[in-house]
Design an enzyme around this catalytic site. Structure first.
Site, PDB file in Angstrom:
ATOM      1  N   GLY A 192      88.595  80.734  41.503  1.00 31.13           N
ATOM      2  CA  GLY A 192      87.276  80.140  41.406  1.00 31.13           C
ATOM      3  C   GLY A 192      87.329  78.659  41.090  1.00 31.13           C
ATOM      4  N   SER A 193      86.328  78.184  40.349  1.00 35.46           N
ATOM      5  CA  SER A 193      86.159  76.745  40.149  1.00 35.46           C
ATOM      6  C   SER A 193      87.223  76.116  39.264  1.00 35.46           C
ATOM      7  CB  SER A 193      84.776  76.458  39.555  1.00 35.46           C
ATOM      8  OG  SER A 193      83.776  76.726  40.520  1.00 35.46           O
ATOM      9  N   THR A 194      88.065  76.907  38.608  1.00 38.32           N
ATOM     10  CA  THR A 194      89.162  76.294  37.865  1.00 38.32           C
ATOM     11  C   THR A 194      90.075  75.502  38.798  1.00 38.32           C
ATOM     12  OG1 THR A 194      90.488  78.315  38.080  1.00 38.32           O
ATOM     13  CG2 THR A 194      89.135  78.095  36.099  1.00 38.32           C
TER      14      THR A 194
END
Length: 698
Positions: free
Chosen positions: A343-345
């Site tokens: 995801g956005s990590t």
């Protein structure tokens, strides 16, 4: 019998030298003269008898000497053993009662501070020789008086087996019970049942219970490592009796486990993971995977529920058994084997790549005003701003569109090369056998659509350890090191590979801090520790393709303190559900970020870090970066306030921020640059994953 003798018979016989009566002896015929001339005649039998007597006499002398020597040696030995140097009697190994002292068969394992994590202790095992048991049924009934837990039918069958299979080879050994305490051993001895014997053995104990169970692994009944560190270092633990010192700090391990467990319970998740890493040495200080198990009783979790653990309570309410899915097996290590879309990590990697490659600078602008349509699918932002965003805003608002445009500025070839350089395409070299290789498109299959989706953490699956190790390199000055579970010597620098410039790393630290002060990671803020990081919420992929809207992974990855990073942290909850406290949200800002903050708040003092609350404004000024050009960087003096109670998941997008007049202390930004996507792409069906963007915690 009576013998009669005549008086005449008793007279002595006449001397042969005596002369007849009335006749004198001739001259020279006296006794002296006749002695020299007398001839003695001995017969042959007499000579043989004398020779036999002489031989017998010699043999008797030799035998007597031998017996005298033998008895002398025995007497000397007895004198030494009983008087000169008496020795204590030794018990047979099979009859020796264990005293509970550690054995030297397998070396112990300790944490970095010397706390024992695994140790072998001496125990007693009971076995039977079926050849010596005449009445198996009666013997089994007697034995069950002391060991009532034994199954009678199985016991009788075991001690009744006389031969091995169909062969004629006799069975002389059958295990009955292990790990007998001395009291039970004595009670079995008192039964006086022939055919049952004891032997000394060792058993592996794990005093810390569930703490670091996946790191330590297990041993089999024969003491050979079959998982974790026990398997990787099996030969070393058996050959070298010196303790194996791990990098794990059991205090940090317990704190991390409790925080992840609480987050899972609060949001009704099915599992979770956590890692704490030393940024400068890549030592793993703590690694958690839930659900877990008691290392001393690895099979117990399968048979009984643990009422104290929220994990088990959630599993008990689930309609399917705990082990119905592979990732619900308590022995499954989510931190090193679990593959998840990050995801956005991953937007931290995308921003670092663009800055280091020179395709973007801190004030580059990216079009997030409209979705990216690709065939029949659409890439969009969650709670998007619907306008152009500069790079700090892309991270703070977690814009999928901005990340996709940013990655396309680098290009697919260089993007994949950067992913490989950061270790995202290879298995990590951690000292446990349970590691997984990331799932990513091959070089030939890596196309524009892959670059766009991987830019915001979809279309690629990695382990949590991959993510935290890469972010550690981003924050530590740009040096990537292989993570290790073995304690490193103090003051000795580990070799690594430079993957980013120090300038890029310095900028990324400021951007990571911005996400916590002004973005979706506010829940991770801890006053005085200057936490920086990134949240990530990714929908889970379905078995037949596409994504599951109701199943997600919520994670936070970061480091602290950002003015001089020392530790990296990762917290993930698998399939969290919204609750009343989160106002309908189940995203990383609500789930994982507060859990990471709780860990930092608890472990930082343990690690010797003092919160610098008296210098917050000064330190914050050195690591701050404006969210927009001309906007002054914030200087928070206390942890962020809780999110607004009226925030809803379906609330309309926030309006664009009004421009703020430039502050003289902030230098004028360079000209804005807008990155556009190519006009045409290869048509590949790809779902439209959603991710967070906006100030609502995720």
């Amino acid at each position: 019998m009576n013998l009669e003798f005549d008086r005449e018979d008793l007279r002595p016989p006449p001397s042969p030298h005596a002369a007849p009566a009335g006749r004198p002896l001739p001259m020279g015929s006296g006794p002296a003269h006749s002695a020299s001339r007398t001839l003695v005649r001995v017969s042959g039998p007499d000579l043989a008898r004398r020779a036999q007597l002489d031989t017998t006499r010699g043999r008797l002398v030799i035998a007597a000497s031998g017996f005298a020597l033998l008895f002398g040696a025995v007497g000397l030995k007895l004198a030494v053993a009983t008087v000169i140097d008496p020795l204590q009697p030794k018990l047979r190994a099979a009859a020796r009662v264990p005293d509970g002292s550690p054995t030297i068969g397998r070396a112990p394992i300790t944490d970095r501070n010397g706390e024992v994590l695994a140790v072998s202790l001496q125990v007693t095992e009971l076995y039977a020789n079926p050849q010596e048991i005449n009445d198996p049924a009666a013997a089994a009934d007697k034995l069950r008086r002391v060991l009532p837990g034994l199954d009678r039918e199985r016991l009788i069958a075991r001690i009744s087996q006389r031969t091995v299979g169909d062969s004629d080879r006799p069975v002389q050994f059958a295990y009955i019970a292990r790990n007998l305490p001395p009291r039970q051993q004595q009670a079995i001895n008192d039964l006086g049942i022939p055919g049952f014997h004891f032997r000394a053995a060792e058993r592996r104990f794990y005093p810390q219970g569930r703490a670091a169970a996946h790191v330590l692994g297990q041993v089999d009944v024969d003491g050979h490592g079959i998982a974790g560190v026990e398997k990787h270092f099996d030969e070393r633990l058996r050959a070298d009796h010196a303790a194996l010192r791990l990098s794990v700090d059991v205090r940090v391990q317990v704190a991390l486990r409790e925080a992840v467990d609480k987050a899972i319970a609060d949001f009704n998740g099915v599992g979770g993971a956590g890692v704490v890493l030393d940024i400068n040495t890549a030592e793993v200080l703590a690694m958690v995977s839930l659900p877990d198990y008691d290392a001393s009783d690895p099979g117990g979790l399968q048979q009984r529920a643990d009422a104290e653990s929220p994990i088990r309570q959630v599993a008990a309410r689930a309609p399917t058994p705990v082990t119905a899915r592979p990732d619900q097996d308590p022995h499954f290590n989510r931190a090193t084997v679990g593959l998840y879309e990050p995801g956005s990590t991953f937007k931290l990697l995308t921003a670092a790549m663009a800055l280091d490659a020179g395709t973007a600078n801190i004030w580059s602008s990216f079009d997030a005003s409209k979705p990216i349509r690709y065939g029949r699918f659409t890439i969009s932002d969650y709670k998007g701003k619907h306008r152009a965003l500069v790079l700090p805003e892309v991270l703070a608002y977690s814009s999928n569109l901005g990340a996709a445009h940013m990655a396309m500025g680098v290009g697919p070839a260089r993007h994949r090369e950067f992913m490989a350089r950061m270790g995202m395409l290879n298995r990590l070299g951690l000292e446990v056998p349970e590691t997984a290789r990331p799932l990513a498109p091959s070089a030939n299959a890596w196309r524009d659509i892959n670059t766009m989706t991987v830019a915001f953490g979809h279309g690629i699956s990695v382990t949590p350890l991959h993510v935290v190790n890469a972010v550690s390199a981003i924050a530590n000055g740009g040096i990537l090191r292989q993570p290790t579970i073995v304690a490193q010597p103090d003051g000795v620098a580990r070799d690594g590979t430079r993957v980013l410039s120090e300038k890029t790393s310095d900028t990324m630290r400021k951007l990571m801090r911005l996400v916590v002060t002004d973005g979706s990671g506010k829940g991770a803020e801890v006053a005085g520790y200057f936490v920086g990081g990134k949240t990530g919420t990714a929908e889970k992929s379905a078995a037949r393709g596409g994504y599951l809207k109701d199943r997600r992974v919520a994670a936070f990855v970061g480091a602290f303190p950002m003015n001089q990073p020392r530790y990296a942290i990762y917290v993930m909850v698998d399939e969290p559900k919204p609750n009343a406290q989160s106002h309908g949200y189940a995203t990383a800002g609500w789930v994982a970020a507060p859990a990471a903050g709780a860990v930092i708040r608890r472990v930082a003092p343990i690690l010797g870090m003092v919160p610098e609350t008296d210098r917050i404004p000064q330190i914050q000024q050195t690591i701050a970066i404006p969210l927009q050009p001309g906007r002054p960087a914030g200087t928070p003096t206390r942890p962020p306030a809780a999110p607004r109670a009226n925030a809803q998941a379906n609330s309309p997008p926030a309006a664009p921020m009004r421009p703020v007049p430039a502050v003289p202390a902030v230098p004028p930004p360079p000209a804005l640059r807008r990155t556009e996507l190519p006009a045409a792409f290869r048509l590949v069906a790809f779902p439209a994953p959603s991710d967070e963007a906006g100030l609502a915690p995720r």
